[in-house]
Structure formats: structure tokens, C-alpha cells
Design an enzyme around this catalytic site. Structure first.
Site, PDB file in Angstrom:
ATOM      1  N   HIS A 101      17.650  40.062 -25.632  1.00 53.17           N
ATOM      2  CA  HIS A 101      18.844  40.911 -25.702  1.00 53.17           C
ATOM      3  C   HIS A 101      19.227  41.192 -27.146  1.00 53.17           C
ATOM      4  CE1 HIS A 101      20.477  36.923 -26.388  1.00 53.17           C
ATOM      5  NE2 HIS A 101      21.553  37.492 -26.895  1.00 53.17           N
ATOM      6  N   ASP A 103      22.942  41.454 -29.290  1.00 51.08           N
ATOM      7  CA  ASP A 103      24.300  41.008 -28.996  1.00 51.08           C
ATOM      8  C   ASP A 103      25.267  42.177 -28.769  1.00 51.08           C
ATOM      9  OD1 ASP A 103      23.675  38.337 -28.977  1.00 51.08           O
ATOM     10  OD2 ASP A 103      23.998  38.109 -31.137  1.00 51.08           O
ATOM     11  N   HIS A 254      16.607  39.289 -29.587  1.00 48.52           N
ATOM     12  CA  HIS A 254      16.373  37.858 -29.706  1.00 48.52           C
ATOM     13  C   HIS A 254      16.571  37.176 -28.363  1.00 48.52           C
ATOM     14  CE1 HIS A 254      20.679  38.436 -30.250  1.00 48.52           C
ATOM     15  NE2 HIS A 254      20.838  37.201 -29.777  1.00 48.52           N
ATOM     16  N   ARG A 271      28.944  30.771 -33.908  1.00 46.25           N
ATOM     17  CA  ARG A 271      28.502  32.173 -34.012  1.00 46.25           C
ATOM     18  C   ARG A 271      29.675  33.079 -34.382  1.00 46.25           C
ATOM     19  NH1 ARG A 271      26.350  35.970 -28.912  1.00 46.25           N
ATOM     20  NH2 ARG A 271      27.753  37.688 -29.380  1.00 46.25           N
TER      21      ARG A 271
HETATM   22 FE   FE2 Z   1      22.534  36.585 -28.562  1.00 49.64          FE
END
Ligand code: FE2
Length: 280
Positions: A101, A103, A254, A271
Site C-alpha cells: 500500500h 499511506d 510498502h 509514525r
Molecule cells: Fe503504511
């Protein structure tokens, strides 16, 4: 600051810089390296949550994840990836992103950069896999590039067309469902900063091509997924403590492998996600 390539195709390691305090000049160098290499790994960092947010904001406005139960208690801009359970409660999402995918591709303005800041890293396991979507596009035949021109795809949070791309076990509540309607983006996008074209369909979220029969749509998506996930476009990143990793979601995709990590091997990563522009 020293920059060393990670693979022949993309990705670079950055040494001799402290992300807790960077000058404007250093930032300009980092941004250039980011655009040139698509994936940057900063070694031996000790980046505080506040400094991670400051560093990330230099790239643009930050996004807050829809799965708010995993956002950092003091900093909502930080989404916690973790398999650690404290007082019977997970401190983060344990199986996020275990499928190819990009993000926030399901949002109107998908992420430009994602920045991951390692907090706790096990001795082994938990690799993150990346794919170079510029190269995957460039290697298509002229005829196929022509065929893709002007096509748009529907991106759906948890589409998971293929069985290998099973999603997280986490269920969305009604508000989270409402916050993630279908989104349409071009199949090939042009990076606004580099001007280069990249594929922008991902096995984990691209559900169908707009305006085509189901059969033709499936045929194109299956071909593109098989093509782009070939090993020659991949780079497998192995984490070490102190790593800060950032990538450009506009020209890479990723996949996490944390689902295979035994529960006793603790891994926690913070993140932050920079909101990008609407893909064109
Ligand atoms: Fe991700």
C-alpha cells in the site's frame, strides 16, 4: 551529512546528522536527497516525539490517523505501531500495513512523506518492504503506458482484492467507516516536485478501474500488481535501534511484515504522516 545508496535502484542511508536539530541548509539537503532517492534511512538517531513532529512539519501539514485509538496519548500526530500490551491494552496497532500500500491512498490528499522513528526494535524480524513505483512505471511498454493514460482507480480502505493481502484484524467503527469513503485517483500520477511519472495503484487498496467492465478492470489491476511487485523493484529494509526512516508515498509502496513477529519480540515505532497534494 553523508549519503550512501541502499540499493542500485532507490533508497539511501544518511549518516552524521542529528534530526533533533537541523539547520535550514541541512533541511534543503535532506529534501533533495528525499526526492532523489525516494527512501531515506537516518542512522543512530534519538529523535524525541516533539522533535519528530517538528522535523515532519517541515515537509508539510501532518495528518492524524483515523484509527484514533492508536494515536500517541500526548501527540495525536503520532500513530503508534507496536505489539506491546500494557495493563491489558495494546499501546499501538500490532498488524498494520501487512499488505502492499501507499499511506492514506484512500484519502483525497494521500500522504506525501511518512516518517518512522524506531523506539524498540527486536534482534531480528519485522522488516519493511518497499517498491520503486517510478521504475515499475518506466518499464511498461509504450503501448501499455498509452492504455493507462487517463485511467482512474477507486481506492478503498481495506479493499484487499487478493487473498495474500489480508488486512488488519482491527475493525472500523461507524465514524471511522464514514471517514473513509471510496476515493478516485489517477492510475499513473505525476510527482509534483520531480515531474516524474509513477504507478499509483496498490494491491491492498486499489479496488477497481473507473468506467471499465469488471473483467477489463480486473485484468489491468492484476497485471499491474504482478508487474510492480516483482522482486527487482523491491528493497527489504531491516531495522536497527535508532533508525529513522522516511519514504515518498507518491513514488513508492510498502508492506510491513510484523504479522510474522512473535509476540514476545517487542517492536514499537512512532509514525508521522505528511499530507500530500491531490494526485494528478
Ligand atoms: Fe503504511
Amino acid at each position: 551529512m553523508q549519503i550512501q545508496r541502499l540499493s542500485p535502484n532507490f533508497g539511501a542511508e544518511v549518516h552524521a546528522i542529528d534530526l533533533n536539530q537541523i539547520s535550514d541548509e541541512q533541511f534543503a539537503q535532506i529534501e533533495k536527497a528525499f526526492l532523489d532517492h525516494q527512501l531515506l534511512v537516518f542512522k543512530k538517531q534519538a529523535l524525541s516525539p516533539a522533535a519528530q513532529i517538528d522535523f515532519s512539519r517541515r515537509f508539510g501539514e501532518l495528518d492524524v490517523h483515523v484509527l484514533t485509538q492508536y494515536n500517541h496519548p500526548q501527540h495525536e500526530e503520532i500513530f503508534v505501531l507496536s505489539n506491546v500490551v500494557e495493563n491489558g491494552k495494546p499501546i499501538g496497532i500490532s498488524d498494520g500495513g501487512s499488505y502492499w500500500h501507499s499511506d492514506f491512498a484512500f484519502q483525497e490528499r494521500p500522504a506525501s512523506a511518512t516518517i518512522l522513528n524506531a523506539q524498540q526494535i527486536p534482534e531480528q524480524g519485522g522488516q519493511t518492504l518497499f517498491i520503486d513505483m517510478y521504475q515499475a512505471y518506466e518499464d511498461l511498454s509504450q503501448e501499455y503506458k498509452q492504455r493507462l493514460q487517463g485511467l482512474q482507480a477507486i481506492h478503498r480502505y481495506r479493499s484487499r482484492r487478493s487473498n495474500q493481502e489480508a488486512g488488519t484484524q482491527v475493525k472500523l467503527n461507524q465514524d471511522q467507516e464514514k471517514a473513509t469513503p471510496d476515493m478516485v485517483h489517477p492510475v499513473v500520477r505525476t510527482h509534483v516536485q520531480t515531474g516524474r511519472k509513477a504507478l499509483f495503484v496498490h494491491p491492498g487498496m486499489a479496488a477497481e478501474i473507473v468506467g471499465l467492465s469488471e473483467q477489463e478492470s480486473n485484468e489491468i489491476l492484476s497485471f499491474l500488481f504482478d508487474h510492480s511487485t516483482q522482486e527487482k523493484y523491491q528493497y527489504a529494509f531491516s531495522w536497527t535501534p535508532g533508525d529513522v526512516v522516511m519514504w515518498d508515498n507518491r513514488c513508492t509502496m510498502h508492506k510491513a511484515t510484523t504479522r510474522d513477529l512473535p509476540a514476545h519480540m517487542h517492536r514499537t515505532i512512532f509514525r508521522t504522516t505528511v499530507r500530500g497534494e491531490r494526485p494528478v
